[in-house]
Design a protein around this motif. Structure first.
Motif, PDB file in Angstrom:
ATOM      1  N   PRO A  37      -8.985  -6.522 -10.738  1.00 37.96           N
ATOM      2  CA  PRO A  37      -9.104  -5.496  -9.698  1.00 37.96           C
ATOM      3  C   PRO A  37     -10.261  -5.690  -8.736  1.00 37.96           C
ATOM      4  N   THR A  38     -11.253  -6.492  -9.093  1.00 38.49           N
ATOM      5  CA  THR A  38     -12.324  -6.822  -8.160  1.00 38.49           C
ATOM      6  C   THR A  38     -12.484  -8.327  -8.107  1.00 38.49           C
ATOM      7  N   TRP A  39     -13.074  -8.803  -6.996  1.00 40.63           N
ATOM      8  CA  TRP A  39     -13.263 -10.247  -6.844  1.00 40.63           C
ATOM      9  C   TRP A  39     -14.276 -10.770  -7.854  1.00 40.63           C
ATOM     10  N   GLY A  40     -15.321  -9.983  -8.107  1.00 37.79           N
ATOM     11  CA  GLY A  40     -16.355 -10.454  -9.016  1.00 37.79           C
ATOM     12  C   GLY A  40     -17.278  -9.337  -9.440  1.00 37.79           C
TER      13      GLY A  40
ATOM     14  N   THR B 233     -37.105  -5.197 -23.054  1.00 42.02           N
ATOM     15  CA  THR B 233     -38.563  -5.128 -22.978  1.00 42.02           C
ATOM     16  C   THR B 233     -39.117  -4.681 -24.332  1.00 42.02           C
ATOM     17  N   GLU B 234     -40.430  -4.557 -24.402  1.00 41.19           N
ATOM     18  CA  GLU B 234     -41.061  -4.131 -25.659  1.00 41.19           C
ATOM     19  C   GLU B 234     -40.668  -2.709 -26.052  1.00 41.19           C
ATOM     20  N   ARG B 235     -40.258  -1.883 -25.065  1.00 42.70           N
ATOM     21  CA  ARG B 235     -40.000  -0.481 -25.363  1.00 42.70           C
ATOM     22  C   ARG B 235     -38.594  -0.008 -25.019  1.00 42.70           C
ATOM     23  N   ALA B 236     -37.803  -0.866 -24.386  1.00 39.70           N
ATOM     24  CA  ALA B 236     -36.496  -0.367 -23.940  1.00 39.70           C
ATOM     25  C   ALA B 236     -35.555  -1.528 -23.637  1.00 39.70           C
ATOM     26  N   GLN B 237     -34.281  -1.172 -23.495  1.00 43.94           N
ATOM     27  CA  GLN B 237     -33.284  -2.079 -22.942  1.00 43.94           C
ATOM     28  C   GLN B 237     -32.754  -1.437 -21.660  1.00 43.94           C
ATOM     29  N   VAL B 238     -32.841  -2.178 -20.563  1.00 44.32           N
ATOM     30  CA  VAL B 238     -32.470  -1.650 -19.256  1.00 44.32           C
ATOM     31  C   VAL B 238     -31.335  -2.491 -18.695  1.00 44.32           C
ATOM     32  N   GLU B 239     -30.302  -1.829 -18.182  1.00 42.75           N
ATOM     33  CA  GLU B 239     -29.156  -2.541 -17.626  1.00 42.75           C
ATOM     34  C   GLU B 239     -29.001  -2.245 -16.135  1.00 42.75           C
ATOM     35  N   PHE B 240     -28.655  -3.272 -15.383  1.00 41.03           N
ATOM     36  CA  PHE B 240     -28.409  -3.162 -13.948  1.00 41.03           C
ATOM     37  C   PHE B 240     -27.036  -3.727 -13.645  1.00 41.03           C
ATOM     38  N   ASP B 241     -26.219  -2.954 -12.946  1.00 45.54           N
ATOM     39  CA  ASP B 241     -24.895  -3.392 -12.530  1.00 45.54           C
ATOM     40  C   ASP B 241     -24.832  -3.273 -11.012  1.00 45.54           C
ATOM     41  N   ALA B 242     -24.653  -4.393 -10.337  1.00 42.92           N
ATOM     42  CA  ALA B 242     -24.657  -4.383  -8.876  1.00 42.92           C
ATOM     43  C   ALA B 242     -23.396  -3.751  -8.290  1.00 42.92           C
ATOM     44  N   PHE B 243     -22.309  -3.752  -9.059  1.00 42.92           N
ATOM     45  CA  PHE B 243     -21.040  -3.239  -8.538  1.00 42.92           C
ATOM     46  C   PHE B 243     -20.360  -2.324  -9.549  1.00 42.92           C
ATOM     47  N   PRO B 244     -21.010  -1.218  -9.918  1.00 46.20           N
ATOM     48  CA  PRO B 244     -20.398  -0.332 -10.915  1.00 46.20           C
ATOM     49  C   PRO B 244     -19.182   0.377 -10.340  1.00 46.20           C
ATOM     50  N   PRO B 245     -18.147   0.601 -11.148  1.00 47.66           N
ATOM     51  CA  PRO B 245     -16.962   1.293 -10.634  1.00 47.66           C
ATOM     52  C   PRO B 245     -17.231   2.789 -10.462  1.00 47.66           C
ATOM     53  N   LEU B 246     -16.837   3.321  -9.326  1.00 44.93           N
ATOM     54  CA  LEU B 246     -16.930   4.755  -9.108  1.00 44.93           C
ATOM     55  C   LEU B 246     -15.624   5.448  -9.483  1.00 44.93           C
ATOM     56  N   LEU B 247     -14.525   4.692  -9.419  1.00 44.36           N
ATOM     57  CA  LEU B 247     -13.219   5.264  -9.711  1.00 44.36           C
ATOM     58  C   LEU B 247     -12.304   4.159 -10.206  1.00 44.36           C
ATOM     59  N   THR B 248     -11.656   4.381 -11.319  1.00 42.77           N
ATOM     60  CA  THR B 248     -10.677   3.429 -11.813  1.00 42.77           C
ATOM     61  C   THR B 248      -9.315   4.096 -11.856  1.00 42.77           C
ATOM     62  N   GLY B 249      -8.288   3.309 -11.669  1.00 43.22           N
ATOM     63  CA  GLY B 249      -6.944   3.864 -11.666  1.00 43.22           C
ATOM     64  C   GLY B 249      -5.920   2.756 -11.605  1.00 43.22           C
ATOM     65  N   TYR B 250      -4.778   3.058 -11.017  1.00 42.62           N
ATOM     66  CA  TYR B 250      -3.675   2.095 -10.977  1.00 42.62           C
ATOM     67  C   TYR B 250      -3.050   2.122  -9.589  1.00 42.62           C
TER      68      TYR B 250
ATOM     69  N   ARG C 148      -6.710  -0.544 -10.252  1.00 43.98           N
ATOM     70  CA  ARG C 148      -7.491  -0.315  -9.031  1.00 43.98           C
ATOM     71  C   ARG C 148      -8.894   0.098  -9.431  1.00 43.98           C
ATOM     72  N   TRP C 149      -9.864  -0.496  -8.779  1.00 43.37           N
ATOM     73  CA  TRP C 149     -11.268  -0.244  -9.091  1.00 43.37           C
ATOM     74  C   TRP C 149     -12.003  -0.058  -7.772  1.00 43.37           C
ATOM     75  N   GLU C 150     -12.444   1.157  -7.516  1.00 41.29           N
ATOM     76  CA  GLU C 150     -13.216   1.439  -6.313  1.00 41.29           C
ATOM     77  C   GLU C 150     -14.694   1.241  -6.626  1.00 41.29           C
ATOM     78  N   PRO C 151     -15.345   0.264  -6.006  1.00 39.87           N
ATOM     79  CA  PRO C 151     -16.747  -0.030  -6.334  1.00 39.87           C
ATOM     80  C   PRO C 151     -17.705   0.937  -5.658  1.00 39.87           C
ATOM     81  N   THR C 152     -18.986   0.773  -5.983  1.00 40.31           N
ATOM     82  CA  THR C 152     -20.038   1.571  -5.372  1.00 40.31           C
ATOM     83  C   THR C 152     -20.062   1.384  -3.861  1.00 40.31           C
ATOM     84  N   ALA C 153     -20.571   2.386  -3.165  1.00 38.91           N
ATOM     85  CA  ALA C 153     -20.550   2.350  -1.700  1.00 38.91           C
ATOM     86  C   ALA C 153     -21.705   1.553  -1.102  1.00 38.91           C
ATOM     87  N   VAL C 154     -22.603   1.003  -1.923  1.00 36.70           N
ATOM     88  CA  VAL C 154     -23.736   0.245  -1.405  1.00 36.70           C
ATOM     89  C   VAL C 154     -23.234  -1.061  -0.801  1.00 36.70           C
TER      90      VAL C 154
END
Length: 342
Positions: A247-250, A258-275, A283-289
């Protein structure tokens, strides 16, 4: 301000043209003389389809003295176009990877410094607001020392759209050349330019469709492991692992421990999934950034004001050195050392 886009070979070229053509502050021209005249996805055919003024040669475009030039050619053709644009006095945004050899990258940097123009490498993901937040969280000391990073940059094979991505003469390699650099640039930001001491790589072509000659001959899957002077270990999954029906190109993500946490970053998180019933696919509508727009704004501001653009040519060189070390490791089967540089 006049802006010229030189070559429409890259899959990002049309995106840049669309983002710039309707801006009232930009006079946009393009040239793509290396394109096959019968190819509707490049050259004058693409320029006409997008409503962008076309010039028959690079020389003709540069003769109009654009203040800014964007280079979206095949990877191994970056150097001559950068040198031409620098000689014409234009500030330059060059598609990634900056080059496919270190001598080419150094020559490009030297040409721009001699001409007193900026050379920016096209790394849009570093302009993501969430990445800025991640960097702040890692540098303000609240999470403790960064111990490891796992980066993933996967997509469908770009050679399905542009066959040259699977031609080592034009691309310099496959998935390792194409996708290592984005994650390497984010690491470059997080570590303030510190380079790894050793790079180890494994790769194969198992993900290349056996029936599709367009993606044969280069690696389609790769995993890079890097060790840094302070003990940090980072990995990069740089594979062309998404099928054409995905549903997305990539996608691109980081997992930071880190010593105190695990932090995750997703450059293209889905805002809406469907068909999508029209195409019978998810169908995957990505973030608007819009990261490309943010990168272009930064570049054009630097070109307009004469400030140094970032990420600059040296950032592109540092990430290229990681890629070249990865390819050396693939040949030797051993970790490849990266020499210390000033």
């Amino acid at each position: 301000m006049k802006v010229a886009v030189l070559s429409l070979a890259h899959v990002h070229a049309a995106t840049y043209l669309r983002l710039l053509r309707d801006r009232s502050d930009i006079e946009l021209i393009t040239a793509d003389p290396d394109a096959d005249p019968e190819d509707p996805s490049r050259g004058k055919a693409l320029a006409d389809a997008l409503g962008v003024s076309y010039r028959s040669s690079y020389e003709a475009a540069l003769a109009e003295q654009p203040r800014a030039v964007i280079i979206t050619s095949e990877n191994t053709r970056h150097r001559p176009l950068v040198e031409m644009a620098a000689a014409a006095g234009a500030h330059i945004l060059c598609e990634k990877p900056l080059a496919t050899t270190e001598p080419d990258a150094l020559a490009m940097i030297e040409a721009c410094e001699k001409a007193h123009v900026s050379l920016m490498t096209a790394y849009p993901v570093r302009f993501h607001p969430a990445f800025a937040s991640l960097r702040h969280s890692l540098t303000d000391g609240s999470l403790g020392r960064l111990l490891s990073v796992h980066g993933v940059n996967n997509s469908s094979p770009p050679a399905l759209e542009r066959s040259w991505f699977a031609d080592p003469v034009l691309s310099g390699g496959g998935a390792v050349m194409d996708h290592t650099v984005h994650i390497a640039d984010l690491l470059d930001v997080l570590l303030d330019g510190e380079q790894p001491t050793h790079v180890y790589a494994v790769a194969n072509d198992h993900l290349s469709p056996a029936h599709d000659e367009a993606v044969q001959g280069v690696e389609s899957a790769g995993l890079i492991t890097m060790t840094y002077p302070g003990g940090l270990v980072a990995t990069i999954d740089c594979s062309w692992s998404h099928p054409a029906t995905h549903p997305t190109w990539g996608g691109l993500s980081l997992t930071c421990v880190t010593e105190r946490a695990q932090v995750e970053f997703d450059a293209f998180p889905p805002l809406l999934t469907g068909y999508d019933t029209t195409h019978s696919t998810p169908r995957w509508e990505p973030t608007a950034v819009d990261l490309d727009a943010a990168m272009l704004n930064s570049f054009l501001t630097a070109a307009r004001t004469g400030q140094r653009a970032h990420p600059d040519g040296y950032a592109g060189l540092r990430t290229l050195r990681i890629v070249l070390a990865a390819y050396e490791s693939l040949v030797t089967g051993q970790p490849s050392a990266i020499p210390k540089t000033a």
